[in-house]
Enzyme design. Sequence first.
Site, PDB file in Angstrom:
ATOM      1  N   ALA A  31       0.836  -1.206   0.000  1.00  0.00           N
ATOM      2  CA  ALA A  31       0.000   0.000   0.000  1.00  0.00           C
ATOM      3  C   ALA A  31       0.873   1.259   0.000  1.00  0.00           C
ATOM      4  CB  ALA A  31      -0.942   0.004   1.201  1.00  0.00           C
ATOM      5  N   GLY A  34       2.041   1.581  -3.475  1.00  0.00           N
ATOM      6  CA  GLY A  34       0.839   1.740  -4.293  1.00  0.00           C
ATOM      7  C   GLY A  34       0.244   3.125  -4.179  1.00  0.00           C
ATOM      8  N   ASP A  35       0.307   3.721  -3.000  1.00  0.00           N
ATOM      9  CA  ASP A  35      -0.192   5.075  -2.791  1.00  0.00           C
ATOM     10  C   ASP A  35       0.564   6.052  -3.697  1.00  0.00           C
ATOM     11  OD1 ASP A  35      -1.529   7.317  -1.405  1.00  0.00           O
ATOM     12  OD2 ASP A  35       0.413   7.638  -0.454  1.00  0.00           O
ATOM     13  N   ALA A  36       1.876   5.898  -3.751  1.00  0.00           N
ATOM     14  CA  ALA A  36       2.696   6.788  -4.584  1.00  0.00           C
ATOM     15  C   ALA A  36       2.414   6.570  -6.073  1.00  0.00           C
ATOM     16  CB  ALA A  36       4.176   6.563  -4.288  1.00  0.00           C
TER      17      ALA A  36
END
Length: 147
Positions: A31, A34-36
């Site tokens: 995550a 994945g956020d970036a």
Amino acid sequence: MEESISLLSLIKKSFGLKEVDIRTYSPLTLAYIGDAVYDLIFRTAVVQRGNTSANRLHNRAIQYVKAPAQAVMADALMEEFTPEEFAVYKRGKNAKPYTMAKNATRTEYKKATGLEALVGYLYLTDQMDRALELVQIGLHKINQVSE
């Protein structure tokens, strides 16, 4: 036809990074990256649509990347996930985060974390085409509902 090189491959080569068994990564690690990546997808789309102030760009992008919007995206994509993708999403969603989003419910935050984990997984397994496909499908479904 020229073969394209992924951003992941370029980063690994530039920094001399070894292959890692992605299954050993925690869902919160997935995550995190994945956020970036999710943010980069939308920042790129916003910037490519026109040059304007950084504040305006931020306000446009945040509409897509904040936890409540990611939760809506996750709901829209649920039936699109392969069994493997759903398993990664579920691991991310069920992870015990150390923080909470400021303007999201606990449920929204968990769904957003699941989606970020999936995007991180797809990025780290060099499946950006699939990540982009899911985002496009999700946006299409969300726009259909809001019309």
